[in-house]
Design a protein around this motif. Structure first.
Motif, mmCIF file in Angstrom:
data_model
loop_
_atom_site.group_PDB
_atom_site.id
_atom_site.type_symbol
_atom_site.label_atom_id
_atom_site.label_comp_id
_atom_site.label_asym_id
_atom_site.label_seq_id
_atom_site.Cartn_x
_atom_site.Cartn_y
_atom_site.Cartn_z
ATOM 1 N N LEU A 8 0.827 -1.196 0.000
ATOM 2 C CA LEU A 8 0.000 0.000 0.000
ATOM 3 C C LEU A 8 0.870 1.258 0.000
ATOM 4 O O LEU A 8 0.591 2.217 -0.730
ATOM 5 C CB LEU A 8 -0.943 -0.006 1.207
ATOM 6 C CG LEU A 8 -1.916 1.152 1.294
ATOM 7 C CD1 LEU A 8 -2.802 1.198 0.048
ATOM 8 C CD2 LEU A 8 -2.765 1.042 2.532
ATOM 9 N N ASP A 9 1.939 1.264 0.780
ATOM 10 C CA ASP A 9 2.839 2.420 0.803
ATOM 11 C C ASP A 9 3.468 2.647 -0.569
ATOM 12 O O ASP A 9 3.587 3.785 -1.031
ATOM 13 C CB ASP A 9 3.941 2.226 1.848
ATOM 14 C CG ASP A 9 3.418 2.308 3.272
ATOM 15 O OD1 ASP A 9 2.382 2.975 3.477
ATOM 16 O OD2 ASP A 9 4.039 1.693 4.155
ATOM 17 N N LEU A 10 3.867 1.567 -1.211
ATOM 18 C CA LEU A 10 4.470 1.678 -2.542
ATOM 19 C C LEU A 10 3.472 2.231 -3.553
ATOM 20 O O LEU A 10 3.808 3.101 -4.374
ATOM 21 C CB LEU A 10 4.999 0.321 -3.011
ATOM 22 C CG LEU A 10 6.200 -0.226 -2.240
ATOM 23 C CD1 LEU A 10 6.460 -1.672 -2.653
ATOM 24 C CD2 LEU A 10 7.420 0.638 -2.485
ATOM 25 N N VAL A 11 2.260 1.735 -3.495
ATOM 26 C CA VAL A 11 1.223 2.212 -4.419
ATOM 27 C C VAL A 11 0.941 3.679 -4.164
ATOM 28 O O VAL A 11 0.826 4.479 -5.100
ATOM 29 C CB VAL A 11 -0.060 1.361 -4.286
ATOM 30 C CG1 VAL A 11 -1.224 1.999 -5.009
ATOM 31 C CG2 VAL A 11 0.180 -0.045 -4.798
ATOM 32 N N MET A 12 0.818 4.053 -2.916
ATOM 33 C CA MET A 12 0.532 5.451 -2.586
ATOM 34 C C MET A 12 1.664 6.368 -3.060
ATOM 35 O O MET A 12 1.401 7.465 -3.559
ATOM 36 C CB MET A 12 0.314 5.606 -1.072
ATOM 37 C CG MET A 12 -0.935 4.900 -0.560
ATOM 38 S SD MET A 12 -2.454 5.464 -1.343
ATOM 39 C CE MET A 12 -2.598 7.070 -0.618
#
Length: 178
Positions: A8-12
Protein backbone atom coordinates in the motif's frame (compact mmCIF):
# COMPACT_ATOMS: atom_id res chain seq x y z
CA UNK A 1 19.02 -1.09 7.69
CA UNK A 2 16.48 -0.06 5.04
CA UNK A 3 12.84 0.46 5.78
CA UNK A 4 10.44 -2.26 4.64
CA UNK A 5 7.45 -0.76 2.86
CA UNK A 6 4.07 -2.32 2.46
CA UNK A 7 2.47 -2.71 -0.92
CA UNK A 8 0.00 0.00 0.00
CA UNK A 9 2.84 2.42 0.80
CA UNK A 10 4.47 1.68 -2.54
CA UNK A 11 1.22 2.21 -4.42
CA UNK A 12 0.53 5.45 -2.59
CA UNK A 13 4.03 6.73 -3.37
CA UNK A 14 3.71 6.00 -7.05
CA UNK A 15 0.20 7.36 -7.47
CA UNK A 16 0.33 10.47 -5.24
CA UNK A 17 0.49 12.78 -8.26
CA UNK A 18 -2.52 11.15 -9.96
CA UNK A 19 -6.04 12.48 -9.57
CA UNK A 20 -9.37 11.72 -11.19
CA UNK A 21 -10.63 13.87 -14.01
CA UNK A 22 -14.06 15.45 -13.75
CA UNK A 23 -15.43 12.87 -16.20
CA UNK A 24 -14.09 10.01 -14.09
CA UNK A 25 -15.54 11.53 -10.94
CA UNK A 26 -18.93 11.92 -12.62
CA UNK A 27 -18.81 8.33 -13.89
CA UNK A 28 -17.95 7.05 -10.42
CA UNK A 29 -20.79 9.04 -8.84
CA UNK A 30 -23.22 7.65 -11.42
CA UNK A 31 -22.05 4.09 -10.79
CA UNK A 32 -22.40 4.60 -7.03
CA UNK A 33 -25.86 6.09 -7.54
CA UNK A 34 -26.96 3.15 -9.69
CA UNK A 35 -25.72 0.59 -7.17
CA UNK A 36 -27.40 2.31 -4.25
CA UNK A 37 -30.55 2.86 -6.30
CA UNK A 38 -30.78 -0.89 -6.96
CA UNK A 39 -30.78 -1.42 -3.20
CA UNK A 40 -33.61 1.08 -2.79
CA UNK A 41 -35.59 -0.54 -5.58
CA UNK A 42 -35.16 -3.95 -3.99
CA UNK A 43 -36.42 -2.57 -0.68
CA UNK A 44 -39.41 -1.13 -2.55
CA UNK A 45 -40.06 -4.48 -4.26
CA UNK A 46 -39.91 -6.19 -0.86
CA UNK A 47 -42.51 -3.75 0.49
CA UNK A 48 -40.12 -2.05 2.93
CA UNK A 49 -40.52 1.33 1.21
CA UNK A 50 -43.59 3.17 -0.04
CA UNK A 51 -43.59 5.11 -3.29
CA UNK A 52 -43.23 8.36 -1.34
CA UNK A 53 -40.36 7.00 0.78
CA UNK A 54 -38.63 5.77 -2.35
CA UNK A 55 -39.04 9.11 -4.06
CA UNK A 56 -37.60 10.95 -1.06
CA UNK A 57 -34.65 8.58 -0.80
CA UNK A 58 -33.92 8.86 -4.51
CA UNK A 59 -34.00 12.65 -4.34
CA UNK A 60 -31.73 12.61 -1.27
CA UNK A 61 -29.34 10.23 -3.02
CA UNK A 62 -29.28 12.43 -6.12
CA UNK A 63 -28.52 15.48 -3.97
CA UNK A 64 -25.83 13.65 -1.99
CA UNK A 65 -24.04 12.38 -5.09
CA UNK A 66 -24.78 15.51 -7.15
CA UNK A 67 -26.58 13.55 -9.85
CA UNK A 68 -28.71 15.74 -12.09
CA UNK A 69 -29.69 13.12 -14.67
CA UNK A 70 -33.22 12.10 -13.69
CA UNK A 71 -33.41 9.43 -16.36
CA UNK A 72 -31.08 7.16 -14.39
CA UNK A 73 -33.82 6.34 -11.88
CA UNK A 74 -36.44 5.73 -14.55
CA UNK A 75 -34.01 3.57 -16.52
CA UNK A 76 -33.24 1.53 -13.40
CA UNK A 77 -36.94 0.95 -12.71
CA UNK A 78 -37.61 -0.03 -16.32
CA UNK A 79 -34.56 -2.29 -16.23
CA UNK A 80 -36.24 -4.35 -13.52
CA UNK A 81 -39.17 -5.08 -15.80
CA UNK A 82 -39.36 -8.60 -17.18
CA UNK A 83 -41.56 -9.02 -20.26
CA UNK A 84 -42.58 -12.52 -19.13
CA UNK A 85 -43.62 -11.54 -15.60
CA UNK A 86 -46.18 -9.34 -13.91
CA UNK A 87 -44.75 -5.83 -13.94
CA UNK A 88 -47.63 -4.07 -12.20
CA UNK A 89 -45.39 -2.96 -9.29
CA UNK A 90 -42.91 -1.28 -11.63
CA UNK A 91 -45.60 0.16 -13.91
CA UNK A 92 -47.39 1.68 -10.91
CA UNK A 93 -44.12 3.20 -9.78
CA UNK A 94 -43.41 4.58 -13.24
CA UNK A 95 -46.92 6.01 -13.39
CA UNK A 96 -45.89 8.23 -10.48
CA UNK A 97 -42.26 8.90 -11.50
CA UNK A 98 -42.54 9.13 -15.29
CA UNK A 99 -46.18 9.10 -16.38
CA UNK A 100 -45.30 10.08 -19.95
CA UNK A 101 -43.54 6.76 -20.60
CA UNK A 102 -45.83 4.45 -18.65
CA UNK A 103 -48.55 4.03 -21.28
CA UNK A 104 -46.05 3.26 -24.02
CA UNK A 105 -44.34 0.65 -21.83
CA UNK A 106 -47.66 -1.06 -21.09
CA UNK A 107 -48.51 -1.10 -24.79
CA UNK A 108 -45.09 -2.58 -25.66
CA UNK A 109 -45.57 -5.31 -23.04
CA UNK A 110 -49.01 -6.15 -24.45
CA UNK A 111 -47.58 -6.41 -27.97
CA UNK A 112 -44.81 -8.70 -26.69
CA UNK A 113 -47.27 -10.95 -24.87
CA UNK A 114 -49.49 -11.20 -27.93
CA UNK A 115 -46.49 -12.09 -30.12
CA UNK A 116 -45.28 -14.62 -27.52
CA UNK A 117 -48.70 -16.28 -27.37
CA UNK A 118 -48.86 -16.43 -31.17
CA UNK A 119 -45.38 -17.95 -31.30
CA UNK A 120 -46.31 -20.56 -28.70
CA UNK A 121 -49.49 -21.42 -30.58
CA UNK A 122 -47.56 -21.78 -33.86
CA UNK A 123 -44.91 -23.89 -32.12
CA UNK A 124 -47.56 -26.20 -30.69
CA UNK A 125 -49.14 -26.58 -34.12
CA UNK A 126 -45.75 -27.36 -35.71
CA UNK A 127 -45.08 -30.02 -33.09
CA UNK A 128 -48.60 -31.43 -33.45
CA UNK A 129 -48.19 -31.78 -37.22
CA UNK A 130 -44.71 -33.33 -36.79
CA UNK A 131 -46.08 -35.88 -34.35
CA UNK A 132 -48.86 -36.76 -36.78
CA UNK A 133 -46.53 -36.91 -39.78
CA UNK A 134 -43.52 -38.67 -38.23
CA UNK A 135 -45.17 -40.94 -35.66
CA UNK A 136 -48.83 -41.13 -36.61
CA UNK A 137 -49.84 -39.56 -33.29
CA UNK A 138 -52.86 -37.30 -33.53
CA UNK A 139 -56.09 -36.44 -31.78
CA UNK A 140 -57.50 -33.97 -29.34
CA UNK A 141 -55.52 -35.39 -26.42
CA UNK A 142 -52.17 -34.54 -28.04
CA UNK A 143 -50.75 -31.56 -26.15
CA UNK A 144 -47.26 -30.77 -27.42
CA UNK A 145 -44.96 -28.55 -25.37
CA UNK A 146 -43.73 -25.70 -27.59
CA UNK A 147 -41.11 -24.79 -24.97
CA UNK A 148 -39.28 -28.00 -25.94
CA UNK A 149 -39.15 -27.02 -29.62
CA UNK A 150 -35.75 -25.45 -30.48
CA UNK A 151 -37.32 -23.28 -33.20
CA UNK A 152 -39.91 -21.97 -30.78
CA UNK A 153 -37.27 -21.38 -28.08
CA UNK A 154 -35.19 -19.35 -30.52
CA UNK A 155 -38.24 -17.34 -31.59
CA UNK A 156 -39.19 -16.66 -27.96
CA UNK A 157 -35.65 -15.55 -27.11
CA UNK A 158 -35.65 -13.24 -30.12
CA UNK A 159 -39.04 -11.76 -29.16
CA UNK A 160 -37.94 -11.30 -25.55
CA UNK A 161 -34.78 -9.44 -26.59
CA UNK A 162 -36.75 -7.26 -28.98
CA UNK A 163 -39.18 -6.42 -26.19
CA UNK A 164 -36.36 -5.52 -23.79
CA UNK A 165 -34.77 -3.33 -26.46
CA UNK A 166 -38.13 -1.65 -27.12
CA UNK A 167 -38.66 -0.97 -23.40
CA UNK A 168 -35.17 0.54 -23.14
CA UNK A 169 -35.78 2.69 -26.22
CA UNK A 170 -39.09 3.97 -24.84
CA UNK A 171 -37.44 4.92 -21.56
CA UNK A 172 -34.63 6.68 -23.43
CA UNK A 173 -37.19 8.65 -25.44
CA UNK A 174 -39.25 9.96 -22.55
CA UNK A 175 -37.85 8.84 -19.24
CA UNK A 176 -37.63 12.13 -17.32
CA UNK A 177 -38.45 11.89 -13.61
CA UNK A 178 -41.62 13.78 -12.80
Amino acid sequence: MGEIKSTLDLVMERTRHLSLSDEEKTRQRKEDFQKRLQGLLQRYADGALTEEDLREKIEALQAELKIEDTTLAVTAVAGRMDPDRDNRTWLDLLAVFAPAVCGALEAALKVYRRQRDDSLREGAERLRSRLAQDHGISGTAVAPNPYKDPDCQAQLARLRQQAKNRLAALVDEGGQLA
